[in-house]
Motif scaffolding. Structure first.
Motif, short mmCIF file in Angstrom:
data_model
loop_
_atom_site.label_atom_id
_atom_site.label_comp_id
_atom_site.label_asym_id
_atom_site.label_seq_id
_atom_site.Cartn_x
_atom_site.Cartn_y
_atom_site.Cartn_z
N SER A 87 0.92 -1.37 0.09
CA SER A 87 -0.01 0.21 -0.28
C SER A 87 0.87 1.17 0.05
O SER A 87 1.39 1.20 0.63
CB SER A 87 -0.98 -0.27 1.35
OG SER A 87 -2.34 1.35 1.15
N GLY A 98 6.00 2.73 -5.08
CA GLY A 98 4.90 1.13 -4.95
C GLY A 98 5.87 0.32 -5.60
O GLY A 98 6.42 -0.94 -5.09
N THR A 121 -4.23 -10.44 -6.07
CA THR A 121 -5.51 -9.08 -6.26
C THR A 121 -6.08 -9.08 -7.23
O THR A 121 -6.88 -10.36 -7.94
CB THR A 121 -3.89 -8.29 -6.66
OG1 THR A 121 -5.19 -6.96 -6.45
CG2 THR A 121 -4.14 -7.98 -8.00
N TRP A 125 -8.56 -3.90 -9.59
CA TRP A 125 -8.02 -3.39 -9.18
C TRP A 125 -6.73 -2.92 -10.19
O TRP A 125 -5.56 -3.92 -9.64
CB TRP A 125 -7.46 -4.12 -7.74
CG TRP A 125 -6.94 -2.87 -7.04
CD1 TRP A 125 -6.32 -1.52 -7.26
CD2 TRP A 125 -7.10 -3.02 -5.54
NE1 TRP A 125 -5.99 -0.83 -6.00
CE2 TRP A 125 -6.73 -1.56 -4.61
CE3 TRP A 125 -6.73 -4.16 -4.66
CZ2 TRP A 125 -6.17 -1.09 -3.93
CZ3 TRP A 125 -7.07 -3.43 -3.51
CH2 TRP A 125 -6.59 -2.35 -2.70
N ALA A 128 -3.06 -1.80 -9.13
CA ALA A 128 -2.84 -3.03 -8.62
C ALA A 128 -1.81 -3.81 -9.78
O ALA A 128 -0.48 -4.28 -9.66
CB ALA A 128 -3.50 -3.81 -6.97
N TYR A 132 2.25 -4.18 -10.68
CA TYR A 132 2.84 -5.90 -10.32
C TYR A 132 3.20 -6.68 -12.00
O TYR A 132 4.10 -7.11 -11.77
CB TYR A 132 1.53 -7.12 -9.84
CG TYR A 132 1.40 -7.14 -8.14
CD1 TYR A 132 2.83 -6.04 -6.92
CD2 TYR A 132 0.19 -6.72 -8.27
CE1 TYR A 132 2.35 -6.16 -5.99
CE2 TYR A 132 -0.06 -6.65 -6.38
CZ TYR A 132 1.01 -6.20 -5.55
OH TYR A 132 0.87 -6.02 -4.47
#
Length: 158
Positions: A87, A98, A121, A125, A128, A132
């Motif tokens: 987060s 991040g 996830t 989202w 996110a 990644y």
């Protein structure tokens, strides 16, 4: 290098970080899902007990002494780690923080001898998922709610 990233330091979670990190993570969940019931996230009530006491890792990212990011690394099995609870504080998003926290967790994973990392996830989202993917993770499975991603650390060197 981005000025914000130049000022970022990554370190292990300390007990006195508890309230701030819990608030940061719950705020991030709230930003995505709306109202969040903290009772649904019991691991955040005592991060040291939930992660550190079990031999896992929990990191924070700081800028000038203020915690702006956090994330955890759980040992799943021999050679396999799971990244969780990444987060970034709202005002610091989209600045590479991040990715920096994930990179810190990847470095710890290598030190622990993990050859592969996984993360999960939600389908919707998108931020996110993009994070990644930028870090080198690729989808290997999905279910009704989640996308499961993995990264082979031997193929992805720092």
């Amino acid at each position: 290098m981005n000025g914000v990233l130049a000022d970022l330091s990554c370190r292990l979670f300390r007990q006195d970080d508890q309230a701030h990190v819990q608030k940061l993570i719950l705020a991030g969940l709230g930003d995505h899902f709306g109202l969040i019931d903290p009772k649904l996230n019991p691991d955040l009530d005592d991060i040291a007990a939930s992660y550190l006491a079990s031999g896992h890792t929990f990191m924070v990212g700081e800028i000038e002494g203020t915690i702006v990011a956090a994330g955890g690394l759980i040992g799943e099995q021999e050679g396999l780690g799971r990244i969780v609870r990444v987060s970034v504080a709202g005002e610091f998003r989209r600045k590479g923080i991040g990715q920096a926290i994930v990179a810190c967790l990847m470095a710890v994973a290598r030190q622990k001898g993990y050859g592969r990392l996984i993360v999960e996830t939600n389908h919707d989202w998108t931020n996110a998922l993009a994070l990644y993917q930028r870090c080198g993770f690729r989808e290997y499975d999905r279910d009704e709610e989640s996308i499961h991603m993995q990264l082979d650390l031997t193929d992805h060197q720092p």
